[in-house]
Design a protein around this motif. Structure first.
Motif, PDB file in Angstrom:
ATOM      1  N   LEU A 149     -78.174   8.193 105.596  1.00 53.88           N
ATOM      2  CA  LEU A 149     -78.344   9.646 105.608  1.00 53.88           C
ATOM      3  C   LEU A 149     -77.690  10.317 104.401  1.00 53.88           C
ATOM      4  O   LEU A 149     -77.604  11.543 104.355  1.00 53.88           O
ATOM      5  N   GLU A 150     -77.274   9.532 103.426  1.00 56.53           N
ATOM      6  CA  GLU A 150     -76.609  10.111 102.264  1.00 56.53           C
ATOM      7  C   GLU A 150     -77.606  10.847 101.374  1.00 56.53           C
ATOM      8  O   GLU A 150     -78.690  10.353 101.074  1.00 56.53           O
ATOM      9  N   ARG A 151     -77.250  12.073 100.979  1.00 56.05           N
ATOM     10  CA  ARG A 151     -78.065  12.832 100.032  1.00 56.05           C
ATOM     11  C   ARG A 151     -77.247  14.007  99.514  1.00 56.05           C
ATOM     12  O   ARG A 151     -76.237  14.403 100.106  1.00 56.05           O
ATOM     13  N   ASP A 152     -77.686  14.567  98.401  1.00 54.70           N
ATOM     14  CA  ASP A 152     -77.048  15.754  97.852  1.00 54.70           C
ATOM     15  C   ASP A 152     -77.591  16.984  98.558  1.00 54.70           C
ATOM     16  O   ASP A 152     -78.814  17.151  98.704  1.00 54.70           O
ATOM     17  N   LEU A 153     -76.682  17.862  98.999  1.00 60.80           N
ATOM     18  CA  LEU A 153     -77.079  19.076  99.704  1.00 60.80           C
ATOM     19  C   LEU A 153     -77.040  20.273  98.755  1.00 60.80           C
ATOM     20  O   LEU A 153     -76.167  20.360  97.887  1.00 60.80           O
ATOM     21  N   PRO A 154     -77.972  21.226  98.927  1.00 59.66           N
ATOM     22  CA  PRO A 154     -78.000  22.390  98.031  1.00 59.66           C
ATOM     23  C   PRO A 154     -76.826  23.339  98.239  1.00 59.66           C
ATOM     24  O   PRO A 154     -76.458  24.088  97.335  1.00 59.66           O
ATOM     25  N   PHE A 155     -76.218  23.298  99.447  1.00 59.51           N
ATOM     26  CA  PHE A 155     -75.085  24.164  99.761  1.00 59.51           C
ATOM     27  C   PHE A 155     -74.000  23.341 100.448  1.00 59.51           C
ATOM     28  O   PHE A 155     -74.285  22.342 101.103  1.00 59.51           O
ATOM     29  N   ALA A 156     -72.771  23.788 100.309  1.00 64.13           N
ATOM     30  CA  ALA A 156     -71.664  23.130 101.006  1.00 64.13           C
ATOM     31  C   ALA A 156     -71.850  23.298 102.513  1.00 64.13           C
ATOM     32  O   ALA A 156     -72.322  24.339 102.987  1.00 64.13           O
ATOM     33  N   TYR A 157     -71.476  22.261 103.274  1.00 63.71           N
ATOM     34  CA  TYR A 157     -71.628  22.305 104.727  1.00 63.71           C
ATOM     35  C   TYR A 157     -70.678  23.329 105.326  1.00 63.71           C
ATOM     36  O   TYR A 157     -69.480  23.357 105.000  1.00 63.71           O
ATOM     37  N   HIS A 158     -71.202  24.183 106.229  1.00 60.50           N
ATOM     38  CA  HIS A 158     -70.400  25.212 106.877  1.00 60.50           C
ATOM     39  C   HIS A 158     -70.795  25.276 108.352  1.00 60.50           C
ATOM     40  O   HIS A 158     -71.851  25.815 108.694  1.00 60.50           O
ATOM     41  N   PRO A 159     -69.985  24.716 109.257  1.00 61.73           N
ATOM     42  CA  PRO A 159     -70.321  24.749 110.684  1.00 61.73           C
ATOM     43  C   PRO A 159     -70.491  26.184 111.177  1.00 61.73           C
ATOM     44  O   PRO A 159     -69.665  27.054 110.868  1.00 61.73           O
ATOM     45  N   HIS A 160     -71.552  26.441 111.952  1.00 59.57           N
ATOM     46  CA  HIS A 160     -71.814  27.778 112.464  1.00 59.57           C
ATOM     47  C   HIS A 160     -72.825  27.687 113.599  1.00 59.57           C
ATOM     48  O   HIS A 160     -73.441  26.639 113.821  1.00 59.57           O
ATOM     49  N   VAL A 161     -73.017  28.804 114.305  1.00 59.93           N
ATOM     50  CA  VAL A 161     -73.995  28.895 115.386  1.00 59.93           C
ATOM     51  C   VAL A 161     -74.948  30.038 115.060  1.00 59.93           C
ATOM     52  O   VAL A 161     -74.572  31.207 115.143  1.00 59.93           O
ATOM     53  N   THR A 162     -76.163  29.719 114.674  1.00 57.45           N
ATOM     54  CA  THR A 162     -77.130  30.748 114.309  1.00 57.45           C
ATOM     55  C   THR A 162     -77.515  31.576 115.531  1.00 57.45           C
ATOM     56  O   THR A 162     -77.848  31.041 116.584  1.00 57.45           O
ATOM     57  N   ILE A 163     -77.488  32.910 115.373  1.00 55.05           N
ATOM     58  CA  ILE A 163     -77.914  33.796 116.462  1.00 55.05           C
ATOM     59  C   ILE A 163     -79.051  34.718 116.035  1.00 55.05           C
ATOM     60  O   ILE A 163     -79.652  35.389 116.880  1.00 55.05           O
ATOM     61  N   ALA A 164     -79.350  34.783 114.748  1.00 49.97           N
ATOM     62  CA  ALA A 164     -80.503  35.548 114.265  1.00 49.97           C
ATOM     63  C   ALA A 164     -80.893  34.993 112.903  1.00 49.97           C
ATOM     64  O   ALA A 164     -80.033  34.826 112.030  1.00 49.97           O
TER      65      ALA A 164
END
Length: 234
Positions: A149-164
């Motif tokens: 599952l290794e790959r370069d991500l466009p943004f740094a990982y930021h844990p969150h819970v999407t609500i909208a």
């Protein structure tokens, strides 16, 4: 619907059952629960994701809030914390074993979600912050995003819970304001491995309990296993 404090109480087993209930409901809403299906040929490249599910009462409350802001995904995507976003892999078996191994070496932990944030103007998303458990999520993400599952991500990982997500600006404003005092605390005892199928729908493949020993790994330390996993796919 109340945006006051919502604390999930009880031991690990009720929380695990609730998470599986939410995941099963997701599968039913999308037409089938893929976890119950037999594996098919995985020779072609597929896309997978890994998430942390929520206790049913919290997931249902957040789903109602998300629907109230006009987000059409509220009906098909349960509340969750993404650990691995859509990631292509050409080796299903190696991917599954990798995620299983990370789960085996992970202990349950507590999560508190509280207050709101946004990715605007970069992305039209409003979310609930992850407070307690933030670093646990980051560490899990870093372990998972290795090997197959290794790959370069466009943004740094930021844990969150999407609500909208991707709704009118005034609805994003409302979500950010209405839930600014929301708070919930609950145990996390497992994670779900999903496949993004040909119809563009997420299908649950496995719900993996944390810290579960298997016969294949008897006597194998997590330190050694992590080192082996890190070298996969390089």
């Amino acid at each position: 619907m109340s945006s006051g404090n919502a604390t999930a109480r009880g031991g690990a087993r009720p929380a695990r059952q609730a998470e599986r209930t939410a995941a099963a409901r997701f599968g039913e809403q999308t037409g089938r629960n893929a976890a119950a299906e037999q594996d098919v040929d995985r020779s072609d490249e597929i896309s997978v994701g890994v998430i942390l599910g929520f206790p049913a009462e919290i997931a249902e409350e957040l789903q109602r809030w998300r629907a109230s802001f006009g987000d059409p995904l509220a009906e098909v995507v349960p509340a969750h914390i993404t650990l691995v976003t859509t990631t292509p892999t050409s080796d299903w078996e190696a991917t599954r074993q990798h995620v299983r191994e990370v789960a085996r070496c992970q202990s349950p932990f507590m999560v508190t979600i509280a207050g709101t944030g946004t990715f605007r103007p970069v992305s039209p998303v409003v979310f609930i912050n992850v407070e307690a458990g933030f670093q646990d999520c980051v560490d899990l993400h870093n372990k998972l995003q290795r090997g197959p599952l290794e790959r370069d991500l466009p943004f740094a990982y930021h844990p969150h819970v999407t609500i909208a997500h991707d709704v009118a600006p005034e609805s994003l404003d409302e979500a950010e304001t209405v839930l600014k005092n929301y708070k919930a605390t609950f145990p996390v005892v497992s994670m779900g491995l999903y496949e993004h199928d040909a119809d563009g729908i997420w299908q649950l493949r496995e719900e993996l309990d944390f810290g579960t020993e298997t016969d294949n790994h008897a006597g194998t330390s997590c330190t050694d296993a992590a080192a082996d996993t890190t070298n996969e796919g390089r």
